[in-house]
Design a protein around this motif. Sequence first.
Motif, PDB file in Angstrom:
ATOM      1  N   LEU A   1     -63.163  -1.915 -77.772  1.00 12.35           N
ATOM      2  CA  LEU A   1     -64.484  -1.105 -78.110  1.00 12.35           C
ATOM      3  C   LEU A   1     -65.614  -0.825 -77.128  1.00 12.35           C
ATOM      4  O   LEU A   1     -65.690  -1.689 -76.220  1.00 12.35           O
ATOM      5  N   ASP A   2     -65.930   0.215 -77.212  1.00  9.17           N
ATOM      6  CA  ASP A   2     -67.224   0.558 -76.584  1.00  9.17           C
ATOM      7  C   ASP A   2     -68.512  -0.151 -76.880  1.00  9.17           C
ATOM      8  O   ASP A   2     -68.450  -0.922 -77.899  1.00  9.17           O
ATOM      9  N   GLY A   3     -69.587  -0.088 -76.257  1.00 12.42           N
ATOM     10  CA  GLY A   3     -70.614  -1.046 -76.146  1.00 12.42           C
ATOM     11  C   GLY A   3     -71.584  -1.335 -77.329  1.00 12.42           C
ATOM     12  O   GLY A   3     -72.510  -1.944 -77.325  1.00 12.42           O
ATOM     13  N   THR A   4     -71.121  -1.140 -78.615  1.00  8.33           N
ATOM     14  CA  THR A   4     -72.109  -1.548 -79.653  1.00  8.33           C
ATOM     15  C   THR A   4     -72.176  -3.090 -79.746  1.00  8.33           C
ATOM     16  O   THR A   4     -70.990  -3.717 -80.017  1.00  8.33           O
ATOM     17  N   PRO A   5     -73.349  -3.845 -79.636  1.00  3.95           N
ATOM     18  CA  PRO A   5     -73.309  -5.166 -79.694  1.00  3.95           C
ATOM     19  C   PRO A   5     -72.703  -5.521 -80.764  1.00  3.95           C
ATOM     20  O   PRO A   5     -73.138  -5.060 -81.950  1.00  3.95           O
ATOM     21  N   MET A   6     -71.882  -6.805 -80.967  1.00  6.00           N
ATOM     22  CA  MET A   6     -71.341  -7.119 -82.034  1.00  6.00           C
ATOM     23  C   MET A   6     -71.553  -8.693 -81.860  1.00  6.00           C
ATOM     24  O   MET A   6     -71.420  -9.452 -80.837  1.00  6.00           O
ATOM     25  N   VAL A   7     -71.497  -9.558 -83.181  1.00  8.72           N
ATOM     26  CA  VAL A   7     -71.536 -10.759 -83.490  1.00  8.72           C
ATOM     27  C   VAL A   7     -70.464 -11.059 -84.428  1.00  8.72           C
ATOM     28  O   VAL A   7     -70.335 -10.465 -85.537  1.00  8.72           O
TER      29      VAL A   7
ATOM     30  N   VAL B   1     -70.095 -16.938 -84.311  1.00  5.34           N
ATOM     31  CA  VAL B   1     -70.628 -17.951 -85.239  1.00  5.34           C
ATOM     32  C   VAL B   1     -69.593 -18.706 -86.007  1.00  5.34           C
ATOM     33  O   VAL B   1     -69.069 -17.701 -86.820  1.00  5.34           O
ATOM     34  N   VAL B   2     -69.228 -19.959 -85.686  1.00  4.67           N
ATOM     35  CA  VAL B   2     -67.918 -20.518 -86.381  1.00  4.67           C
ATOM     36  C   VAL B   2     -68.573 -21.713 -87.392  1.00  4.67           C
ATOM     37  O   VAL B   2     -69.695 -22.216 -86.987  1.00  4.67           O
ATOM     38  N   ILE B   3     -67.830 -22.371 -88.107  1.00  2.00           N
ATOM     39  CA  ILE B   3     -67.885 -23.802 -88.396  1.00  2.00           C
ATOM     40  C   ILE B   3     -66.622 -24.254 -88.179  1.00  2.00           C
ATOM     41  O   ILE B   3     -65.478 -23.578 -88.232  1.00  2.00           O
TER      42      ILE B   3
ATOM     43  N   LEU C   1     -78.250 -17.725 -86.780  1.00  2.00           N
ATOM     44  CA  LEU C   1     -77.473 -17.755 -85.480  1.00  2.00           C
ATOM     45  C   LEU C   1     -77.023 -16.342 -85.164  1.00  2.00           C
ATOM     46  O   LEU C   1     -77.067 -15.900 -84.126  1.00  2.00           O
ATOM     47  N   ALA C   2     -76.228 -15.821 -86.010  1.00  2.00           N
ATOM     48  CA  ALA C   2     -75.665 -14.433 -85.973  1.00  2.00           C
ATOM     49  C   ALA C   2     -76.589 -13.359 -85.587  1.00  2.00           C
ATOM     50  O   ALA C   2     -76.473 -12.611 -84.721  1.00  2.00           O
ATOM     51  N   VAL C   3     -77.839 -13.452 -86.242  1.00  2.00           N
ATOM     52  CA  VAL C   3     -78.941 -12.433 -86.073  1.00  2.00           C
ATOM     53  C   VAL C   3     -79.434 -12.574 -84.746  1.00  2.00           C
ATOM     54  O   VAL C   3     -79.708 -11.809 -84.093  1.00  2.00           O
ATOM     55  N   GLU C   4     -79.581 -13.784 -84.298  1.00  2.00           N
ATOM     56  CA  GLU C   4     -80.579 -14.302 -83.079  1.00  2.00           C
ATOM     57  C   GLU C   4     -79.394 -13.876 -82.006  1.00  2.00           C
ATOM     58  O   GLU C   4     -79.910 -13.288 -80.737  1.00  2.00           O
ATOM     59  N   LEU C   5     -78.122 -14.039 -82.214  1.00  2.00           N
ATOM     60  CA  LEU C   5     -77.139 -13.613 -80.926  1.00  2.00           C
ATOM     61  C   LEU C   5     -77.165 -12.207 -80.939  1.00  2.00           C
ATOM     62  O   LEU C   5     -77.288 -11.718 -79.668  1.00  2.00           O
TER      63      LEU C   5
ATOM     64  N   GLU D   1     -70.009 -18.839 -78.209  1.00  2.00           N
ATOM     65  CA  GLU D   1     -69.664 -19.171 -79.522  1.00  2.00           C
ATOM     66  C   GLU D   1     -70.455 -20.440 -79.876  1.00  2.00           C
ATOM     67  O   GLU D   1     -70.645 -21.425 -79.263  1.00  2.00           O
ATOM     68  N   LEU D   2     -70.934 -20.217 -81.188  1.00  2.00           N
ATOM     69  CA  LEU D   2     -72.073 -21.503 -81.660  1.00  2.00           C
ATOM     70  C   LEU D   2     -71.339 -21.711 -82.991  1.00  2.00           C
ATOM     71  O   LEU D   2     -70.808 -21.142 -83.778  1.00  2.00           O
ATOM     72  N   ALA D   3     -71.513 -23.293 -83.252  1.00  2.00           N
ATOM     73  CA  ALA D   3     -71.053 -23.755 -84.546  1.00  2.00           C
ATOM     74  C   ALA D   3     -72.284 -23.998 -85.669  1.00  2.00           C
ATOM     75  O   ALA D   3     -73.238 -24.541 -84.942  1.00  2.00           O
TER      76      ALA D   3
END
Lengths: 335, 335
Positions: A135-141, A155-157, A300-304, A319-321
Amino acid sequence: MRHRLKDVAERAGVSVKTVSNVVNGYAHVRPDTRARVEEAIAVLNYRPNLSARNLRKGRTGVIALAVPELDIPYFAELARHVVTAAADLGWTVLIDQTGGGREQERVVASGITDHLIDGLIFSPLALTADDLINLDGTPMVLLGERVAHGPADHVVIDNVAAAREITNHLVGLGRRRIAAIGSQRTPEGASARLRLDGYRSALEEAGLGYDEALVAPAPVWHRADGAAAMRNLLSSGVRPDAVFCFNDTLALGALRALHEAGLRVPEDVAVAGFDGIEDGRFSVPTLTTIAPDKERIARLAVELLANRIDGDRTAEPRELAAPYRLESRESTQGR
Amino acid sequence: MRHRLKDVAERAGVSVKTVSNVVNGYAHVRPDTRARVEEAIAVLNYRPNLSARNLRKGRTGVIALAVPELDIPYFAELARHVVTAAADLGWTVLIDQTGGGREQERVVASGITDHLIDGLIFSPLALTADDLINLDGTPMVLLGERVAHGPADHVVIDNVAAAREITNHLVGLGRRRIAAIGSQRTPEGASARLRLDGYRSALEEAGLGYDEALVAPAPVWHRADGAAAMRNLLSSGVRPDAVFCFNDTLALGALRALHEAGLRVPEDVAVAGFDGIEDGRFSVPTLTTIAPDKERIARLAVELLANRIDGDRTAEPRELAAPYRLESRESTQGR
């Protein structure tokens, strides 16, 4: 005449910043101040000029949240938290329901993002890391387990640990024939596989062994599928004394099937779910579950995503848990 | 090299039209054909060029659905139907959760629509016809009762008749002290007012009279609010033998409160809801409800919007009614 932000501020007797906070839905405005601003907005028929504001920044002011299904309550609850967390940063969230199909997910991850949104929070079911790497550069989490160690922030658990913990809870209550509902053989079933791993390792640690006859598949995780799987387990003669369902809607379906079979929960069969949805706090009996911290996941997702949009887009993916909690209720503990 | 639709068609041995049907998620493609096309898409790493396609038409190919809350299952289920109906016309749907606040709804109805979307399907809680009448020309279809006879096309169900029918159902079962949960005094409470009207007129027709002590307010319609309202009714000493809850989540909360109070449903208190959500087919007991035809509501809304986008934008607004059905289940009928 089209009124501007400062006209509203003047009429309401507040600062332009305060009007902006109200318009953007920020939470920390005092109710009486908010009421004055809203009154002024109504009188002046003011409409915020989002386009102009964002064009200055080269942005749309909109991010997308793409989830497989909104009528799985987990995703609806998560969506509410993402909308709230994004509003704190001045973003509007539009939600895309992909259906979990590979093609729809590819469209989301590429076509839509090209021109509509500043970034994407994406919980894929079918896409793989290979689909996303081009994919081209759209920021994604990314959320969830499907594209672990993929090409984007994530973001995982810890699904394996959580599934082990809830299985241990059932073992600790003296249950010995613990069934599982929700296994999936498809490549899409990443959460299913991780939860099955946790279940299996807890059983083996407890010396109970792993019995495939106690594991019921469910290609979809709705209430009807949980009820059908529970009926199959009951009619197969394996006689479980507990069942761990891989999500809460499966568990609510299983509760219904047990009720129809005249079995008592938890006396005859203890039932546990996964997701911590609101429904399980009001069901009869209330539902024991693993509750991921959805508010934290959303934040976390919005901050990333914000860091990606405003910061270094080429930095190594992070990767943040997020934490989760075992909520022990009537379906395993009784009243 | 970026591949095009015809490269995919050639490799899959199908027509360009068939590839287009798969990419747009249309339902009527044979599974084996779909599999061949998806294989070709994957091999060629084809990505549909939505931007180009829609720019030719001066469109984004995206419509928005704005609803107050996705964790009210009625709206999540409706969203699924809107996504499906819109996909049949080649549209992607993005969903906006407004929270039902006046300012957020104004932003949706004006700012966002300016440049992002071709049209809007909007279920407002707080906006009035006056708020909407000043909007510039983004095609819009309204759902629900809030802005009746407003300035846009509108899909409704007859809330008064539906509420009368479910109250009559309780009367017909011999209930005489029929309570209501969910009344609202705010201007936002349009559905609440219509459902209260229907309840009241059914009681008066049956000669039972209208007793305000039997009507419990609920400013928000979540499970917790239904449980709290039910507890209040029980402790107030009015001793209802039935309760009509103005939506299903209120009713599920009321079921829980009755269970905790040791009362039997329906023997001691019959419970009815409104919305026909999936949860009520699996609750213990299953829930009697008014089920609006959500699939039909979604389809009518998408068709009205398509006519507005492609057709005469200045034609007189139309109002179409969708059907509903009384679903009689255990919470009033027993097993």
